[in-house]
Design a protein around this motif. Sequence first.
Motif, mmCIF file in Angstrom:
data_model
loop_
_atom_site.group_PDB
_atom_site.id
_atom_site.type_symbol
_atom_site.label_atom_id
_atom_site.label_comp_id
_atom_site.label_asym_id
_atom_site.label_seq_id
_atom_site.Cartn_x
_atom_site.Cartn_y
_atom_site.Cartn_z
ATOM 1 N N ALA A 1 -57.379 34.348 -14.061
ATOM 2 C CA ALA A 1 -57.971 33.085 -14.514
ATOM 3 C C ALA A 1 -59.055 33.322 -15.566
ATOM 4 N N ALA A 2 -59.913 34.303 -15.334
ATOM 5 C CA ALA A 2 -60.989 34.572 -16.293
ATOM 6 C C ALA A 2 -60.432 35.039 -17.635
ATOM 7 N N MET A 3 -59.443 35.901 -17.589
ATOM 8 C CA MET A 3 -58.844 36.394 -18.841
ATOM 9 C C MET A 3 -58.087 35.274 -19.552
ATOM 10 N N SER A 4 -57.448 34.408 -18.789
ATOM 11 C CA SER A 4 -56.745 33.274 -19.392
ATOM 12 C C SER A 4 -57.715 32.346 -20.107
ATOM 13 N N GLY A 5 -58.873 32.112 -19.497
ATOM 14 C CA GLY A 5 -59.885 31.292 -20.148
ATOM 15 C C GLY A 5 -60.381 31.922 -21.432
ATOM 16 N N ALA A 6 -60.581 33.235 -21.416
ATOM 17 C CA ALA A 6 -61.042 33.932 -22.618
ATOM 18 C C ALA A 6 -59.979 33.894 -23.716
ATOM 19 N N TYR B 1 -52.811 21.692 -30.008
ATOM 20 C CA TYR B 1 -53.608 22.192 -28.889
ATOM 21 C C TYR B 1 -52.833 22.129 -27.576
ATOM 22 N N ALA B 2 -51.956 21.146 -27.414
ATOM 23 C CA ALA B 2 -51.119 21.102 -26.216
ATOM 24 C C ALA B 2 -50.143 22.277 -26.202
ATOM 25 N N LEU B 3 -49.557 22.586 -27.353
ATOM 26 C CA LEU B 3 -48.663 23.748 -27.438
ATOM 27 C C LEU B 3 -49.420 25.051 -27.213
ATOM 28 N N LEU B 4 -50.637 25.119 -27.718
ATOM 29 C CA LEU B 4 -51.456 26.300 -27.494
ATOM 30 C C LEU B 4 -51.747 26.472 -26.007
ATOM 31 N N ALA B 5 -52.113 25.390 -25.325
ATOM 32 C CA ALA B 5 -52.380 25.464 -23.884
ATOM 33 C C ALA B 5 -51.122 25.876 -23.124
ATOM 34 N N ALA B 6 -49.973 25.363 -23.549
ATOM 35 C CA ALA B 6 -48.719 25.745 -22.900
ATOM 36 C C ALA B 6 -48.399 27.220 -23.130
ATOM 37 N N ALA B 7 -48.637 27.710 -24.340
ATOM 38 C CA ALA B 7 -48.352 29.112 -24.641
ATOM 39 C C ALA B 7 -49.247 30.048 -23.839
ATOM 40 N N VAL B 8 -50.521 29.716 -23.731
ATOM 41 C CA VAL B 8 -51.422 30.547 -22.925
ATOM 42 C C VAL B 8 -51.064 30.399 -21.452
ATOM 43 N N GLY B 9 -50.729 29.194 -21.024
ATOM 44 C CA GLY B 9 -50.335 28.971 -19.639
ATOM 45 C C GLY B 9 -49.089 29.727 -19.252
ATOM 46 N N ARG B 10 -48.214 29.956 -20.198
ATOM 47 C CA ARG B 10 -46.970 30.701 -19.936
ATOM 48 C C ARG B 10 -47.253 32.118 -19.454
ATOM 49 N N HIS B 11 -48.355 32.696 -19.892
ATOM 50 C CA HIS B 11 -48.697 34.072 -19.523
ATOM 51 C C HIS B 11 -49.805 34.135 -18.481
ATOM 52 N N SER B 12 -50.186 32.980 -17.916
ATOM 53 C CA SER B 12 -51.289 32.908 -16.966
ATOM 54 C C SER B 12 -50.780 32.566 -15.573
ATOM 55 N N ARG B 13 -51.648 32.738 -14.619
ATOM 56 C CA ARG B 13 -51.365 32.290 -13.258
ATOM 57 C C ARG B 13 -51.626 30.790 -13.173
ATOM 58 N N PRO B 14 -50.924 30.082 -12.282
ATOM 59 C CA PRO B 14 -51.129 28.631 -12.198
ATOM 60 C C PRO B 14 -52.574 28.221 -11.918
ATOM 61 N N ALA B 15 -53.324 29.037 -11.213
ATOM 62 C CA ALA B 15 -54.726 28.702 -10.919
ATOM 63 C C ALA B 15 -55.592 28.682 -12.172
ATOM 64 N N ALA B 16 -55.121 29.263 -13.257
ATOM 65 C CA ALA B 16 -55.892 29.319 -14.499
ATOM 66 C C ALA B 16 -55.697 28.089 -15.374
ATOM 67 N N GLY C 1 -56.898 24.401 -19.957
ATOM 68 C CA GLY C 1 -57.013 23.020 -20.421
ATOM 69 C C GLY C 1 -58.416 22.688 -20.899
ATOM 70 N N LEU C 2 -59.421 23.180 -20.186
ATOM 71 C CA LEU C 2 -60.800 22.929 -20.581
ATOM 72 C C LEU C 2 -61.131 23.608 -21.909
ATOM 73 N N ALA C 3 -60.656 24.834 -22.104
ATOM 74 C CA ALA C 3 -60.911 25.535 -23.367
ATOM 75 C C ALA C 3 -60.269 24.792 -24.540
ATOM 76 N N ALA C 4 -59.033 24.341 -24.361
ATOM 77 C CA ALA C 4 -58.365 23.587 -25.426
ATOM 78 C C ALA C 4 -59.086 22.272 -25.687
ATOM 79 N N TRP C 5 -59.544 21.597 -24.623
ATOM 80 C CA TRP C 5 -60.262 20.338 -24.796
ATOM 81 C C TRP C 5 -61.588 20.542 -25.527
ATOM 82 N N LEU C 6 -62.310 21.611 -25.190
ATOM 83 C CA LEU C 6 -63.591 21.870 -25.852
ATOM 84 C C LEU C 6 -63.430 22.007 -27.363
#
Length: 128
Positions: free
Chosen positions: A9-14, A43-58, A63-68
């Motif tokens: 989760a932390a790495m996904s946020g970074a 930004y939605a596609l970016l969040a999806a691309a990062v989410g693809r390589h992340s754990r669901p808990a991240a 989403g918060l990073a993309a929103w910021l």
Amino acid sequence: MTSPLRLTAAMSGAVALLASAALLPALAVLGELRPTWVALAAYALLAAAVGRHSRPAAAPLVGLAAWLFHNGFVEHRHGALGWAGPAPEAGHLLLFTAAALLLSALAALPRPVRSAARTGRDAWRPAA
């Protein structure tokens, strides 16, 4: 069980913060540093691309990073966060989080279920 190759989760946020920052020059070149559907979709596609390589808990962190970055640099410019009301801001945050969660949840499925979904056969029955 989650694959060991999934980001924590932390790495996904970074990664989401870095990728969001890297998306800004591309949007600037396209002339889309303003609140349009193109920037929202990017930004939605970016969040999806990062989410693809992340754990669901991240997904909430992604989403918060993309929103910021979308709120601070696309909607309100110059890195100043603004508030357009609870409905639009919650909608954007929900869109980015849902995009990350959807792809991370699909990627977290066991391999037999994913391959069965691609071939159209029942995952729980052996192949004949």
